[in-house]
Scaffold this active site. Structure first.
Site, PDB file in Angstrom:
ATOM      1  N   ASN A  90       0.804  -1.226   0.000  1.00 31.97           N
ATOM      2  CA  ASN A  90       0.000   0.000   0.000  1.00 31.97           C
ATOM      3  C   ASN A  90       0.840   1.279   0.000  1.00 31.97           C
ATOM      4  OD1 ASN A  90      -2.415   1.739   0.949  1.00 31.97           O
ATOM      5  ND2 ASN A  90      -0.965   1.880   2.665  1.00 31.97           N
ATOM      6  N   TYR A 157       1.872   9.677 -11.420  1.00 31.19           N
ATOM      7  CA  TYR A 157       1.041   8.962 -10.441  1.00 31.19           C
ATOM      8  C   TYR A 157       0.075   8.020 -11.164  1.00 31.19           C
ATOM      9  CZ  TYR A 157      -2.074   8.260  -6.414  1.00 31.19           C
ATOM     10  OH  TYR A 157      -2.833   7.703  -5.402  1.00 31.19           O
ATOM     11  N   LYS A 161       0.239   3.902 -11.036  1.00 35.33           N
ATOM     12  CA  LYS A 161      -0.863   3.190 -10.381  1.00 35.33           C
ATOM     13  C   LYS A 161      -1.649   2.322 -11.370  1.00 35.33           C
ATOM     14  CE  LYS A 161      -0.591   4.584  -6.059  1.00 35.33           C
ATOM     15  NZ  LYS A 161      -0.504   3.660  -4.921  1.00 35.33           N
ATOM     16  N   THR A 192      -6.789  11.471   3.997  1.00 33.90           N
ATOM     17  CA  THR A 192      -5.475  11.177   4.587  1.00 33.90           C
ATOM     18  C   THR A 192      -4.560  12.372   4.314  1.00 33.90           C
ATOM     19  OG1 THR A 192      -4.579  10.262   2.560  1.00 33.90           O
ATOM     20  CG2 THR A 192      -5.777   8.732   3.991  1.00 33.90           C
TER      21      THR A 192
HETATM   22  N1  NAP Z   1      -5.792   9.347  -0.065  1.00 34.99           N
HETATM   23  C1  NAP Z   1      -6.345   9.149  -1.247  1.00 34.99           C
HETATM   24  O1  NAP Z   1      -7.260   9.899  -1.677  1.00 34.99           O
HETATM   25  C2  NAP Z   1      -5.904   7.977  -2.096  1.00 34.99           C
HETATM   26  C3  NAP Z   1      -6.698   7.632  -3.201  1.00 34.99           C
HETATM   27  C4  NAP Z   1      -6.321   6.558  -3.995  1.00 34.99           C
HETATM   28  C5  NAP Z   1      -5.180   5.842  -3.667  1.00 34.99           C
HETATM   29  N2  NAP Z   1      -4.415   6.199  -2.590  1.00 34.99           N
HETATM   30  C6  NAP Z   1      -3.232   5.402  -2.297  1.00 34.99           C
HETATM   31  O2  NAP Z   1      -3.349   4.881  -0.998  1.00 34.99           O
HETATM   32  C7  NAP Z   1      -2.035   4.564  -0.505  1.00 34.99           C
HETATM   33  C8  NAP Z   1      -1.903   5.092   0.904  1.00 34.99           C
HETATM   34  O3  NAP Z   1      -1.938   6.511   0.863  1.00 34.99           O
HETATM   35  P1  NAP Z   1      -2.669   7.393   1.957  1.00 34.99           P
HETATM   36  O4  NAP Z   1      -3.744   8.119   1.300  1.00 34.99           O
HETATM   37  O5  NAP Z   1      -2.950   6.579   3.158  1.00 34.99           O
HETATM   38  O6  NAP Z   1      -1.537   8.504   2.217  1.00 34.99           O
HETATM   39  P2  NAP Z   1      -0.475   8.724   3.377  1.00 34.99           P
HETATM   40  O7  NAP Z   1      -1.187   8.925   4.652  1.00 34.99           O
HETATM   41  O8  NAP Z   1       0.413   9.787   2.854  1.00 34.99           O
HETATM   42  O9  NAP Z   1       0.308   7.335   3.455  1.00 34.99           O
HETATM   43  C9  NAP Z   1       1.296   6.968   2.550  1.00 34.99           C
HETATM   44  C10 NAP Z   1       2.075   5.833   3.177  1.00 34.99           C
HETATM   45  O10 NAP Z   1       3.069   5.342   2.241  1.00 34.99           O
HETATM   46  C11 NAP Z   1       4.320   5.317   2.907  1.00 34.99           C
HETATM   47  N3  NAP Z   1       5.406   5.513   1.953  1.00 34.99           N
HETATM   48  C12 NAP Z   1       5.498   6.492   1.011  1.00 34.99           C
HETATM   49  N4  NAP Z   1       6.649   6.373   0.341  1.00 34.99           N
HETATM   50  C13 NAP Z   1       7.294   5.291   0.848  1.00 34.99           C
HETATM   51  C14 NAP Z   1       8.531   4.666   0.568  1.00 34.99           C
HETATM   52  N5  NAP Z   1       9.352   5.123  -0.385  1.00 34.99           N
HETATM   53  N6  NAP Z   1       8.879   3.572   1.287  1.00 34.99           N
HETATM   54  C15 NAP Z   1       8.071   3.109   2.264  1.00 34.99           C
HETATM   55  N7  NAP Z   1       6.891   3.656   2.578  1.00 34.99           N
HETATM   56  C16 NAP Z   1       6.510   4.745   1.875  1.00 34.99           C
HETATM   57  C17 NAP Z   1       4.232   6.426   3.948  1.00 34.99           C
HETATM   58  O11 NAP Z   1       5.097   6.166   5.030  1.00 34.99           O
HETATM   59  P3  NAP Z   1       6.473   6.931   5.347  1.00 34.99           P
HETATM   60  O12 NAP Z   1       6.296   8.364   4.949  1.00 34.99           O
HETATM   61  O13 NAP Z   1       6.624   6.730   6.827  1.00 34.99           O
HETATM   62  O14 NAP Z   1       7.489   6.199   4.562  1.00 34.99           O
HETATM   63  C18 NAP Z   1       2.795   6.269   4.416  1.00 34.99           C
HETATM   64  O15 NAP Z   1       2.712   5.279   5.403  1.00 34.99           O
HETATM   65  C19 NAP Z   1      -1.059   5.164  -1.491  1.00 34.99           C
HETATM   66  O16 NAP Z   1      -0.538   4.149  -2.319  1.00 34.99           O
HETATM   67  C20 NAP Z   1      -1.911   6.129  -2.299  1.00 34.99           C
HETATM   68  O17 NAP Z   1      -1.407   6.339  -3.594  1.00 34.99           O
HETATM   69  C21 NAP Z   1      -4.764   7.249  -1.792  1.00 34.99           C
END
Ligand code: NAP
Length: 254
Positions: A90, A157, A161, A192
């Site tokens: 994720n 992005y 994805k 988030t």
């Molecule tokens: N929020 C939305 O609207 C949305 C919609 C569709 C999809 N998504 C996807 O959902 C997933 C989770 O995102 P979120 O919305 O929960 O955002 P978030 O709160 O910013 O979480 C992102 C997570 O990914 C980790 N991460 C990022 N880069 C990394 C790396 N190089 N190595 C290891 N860990 C890494 C971050 O941890 P650290 O910073 O501690 O490394 C954090 O735990 C993502 O893949 C995002 O693309 C989000």
């Protein structure tokens, strides 16, 4: 009854947002957890919370761009709990956003490395372990962006994805015979840090909210429940899917 009792799960991107909520739900449903992300302090806090609630979890901080890290997460699951049944890949980043004619090669490569290559490297080592015990469930976090919806300025992005959907299908076909299910979850907007960083004005939040039939964005916990479905035996005949959890964004034109 707990839906993941006796299961061992890896969750990446567990320091915040969707990953954190999913790790907590998995633990509440009886899974033993290995949680990963780069921020060690946040992971330690999560492990403490899970343990305080009577669950079982260990953390390993690292960057999903590293194959050694992917391998180490699996090794930790096996050393600590003896097996691996579920992996939620994720961790993700928005990467370099803005007009695509201005995106740097590094910005492009970073998005691909974290969102696509990092997920592949995870799955590569997770699946190798899962097949030793008759299979498992791998889930990738993709997105509705680049699948059923797009807007300007997110080329890296969207491409990284959307690549996960092809990866999902290829791995599902390859490892289905060995009992490994592979699915992608495609969230709409979820409240988030990533969402708030991108949408930091009332106008932008209102625009995004209106894209969804439900006229709101999701909570991380709502996403976690859908991931739980894909992780658990409730989805025993579900593999190779791009599973939209988007509040109706794909069917909304109003
Ligand atoms: N929020 C939305 O609207 C949305 C919609 C569709 C999809 N998504 C996807 O959902 C997933 C989770 O995102 P979120 O919305 O929960 O955002 P978030 O709160 O910013 O979480 C992102 C997570 O990914 C980790 N991460 C990022 N880069 C990394 C790396 N190089 N190595 C290891 N860990 C890494 C971050 O941890 P650290 O910073 O501690 O490394 C954090 O735990 C993502 O893949 C995002 O693309 C989000």
């Amino acid at each position: 009854m707990e839906r993941l009792s006796n299961k061992v799960a890896i969750v990446t991107g567990a320091s915040a947002g969707i990953g954190r909520a999913t790790a907590k739900l998995f633990a509440a449903e009886g899974a033993k957890l290995v949680v990963g992300a780069r921020r060690e302090g946040e992971l330690d806090e999560l492990v403490a919370e899970i343990k305080a609630d009577g669950g079982d979890a260990v953390a390993l901080a690292g960057d999903v761009r590293s194959e050694d890290y992917a391998q180490a997460l699996v090794a930790l699951a096996v050393e600590t709990y003896g097996r691996l049944d579920i992996a939620f890949n994720n961790a993700g980043t928005l990467g370099e956003a803005g007009p695509s004619t201005g995106v740097s090669e590094k910005g492009w490569n970073d998005a691909i490395a974290i969102n696509l290559t990092g997920s592949f490297l995870g799955a590569k080592h997770q699946i190798a372990e899962m097949v030793k015990h008759g299979g498992g469930s791998v889930i990738f976090t993709s997105t509705f962006v680049g699948y059923s919806f797009a807007f300007p300025g997110v080329a890296a992005y969207a491409a990284s994805k959307a690549g996960l959907i092809g990866l999902t299908q290829a791995l599902a076909a390859e490892f289905g015979p060995q009992g490994v299910r592979v699915n992608a979850i495609l969230p709409g907007a979820v409240d988030t840090a990533m969402y708030r960083d991108m949408n930091n004005t009332p106008e932008s939040q209102s625009f995004i909210t209106n894209l969804h039939a439900l006229k709101r964005v999701a909570t991380p916990e709502e996403l976690a429940r859908s991931v739980l479905y894909l992780a658990s035996d409730d989805s025993a005949f579900v593999t190779g899917t791009a599973s939209l959890v988007d509040g109706g964004a794909s069917i909304t034109r109003t």
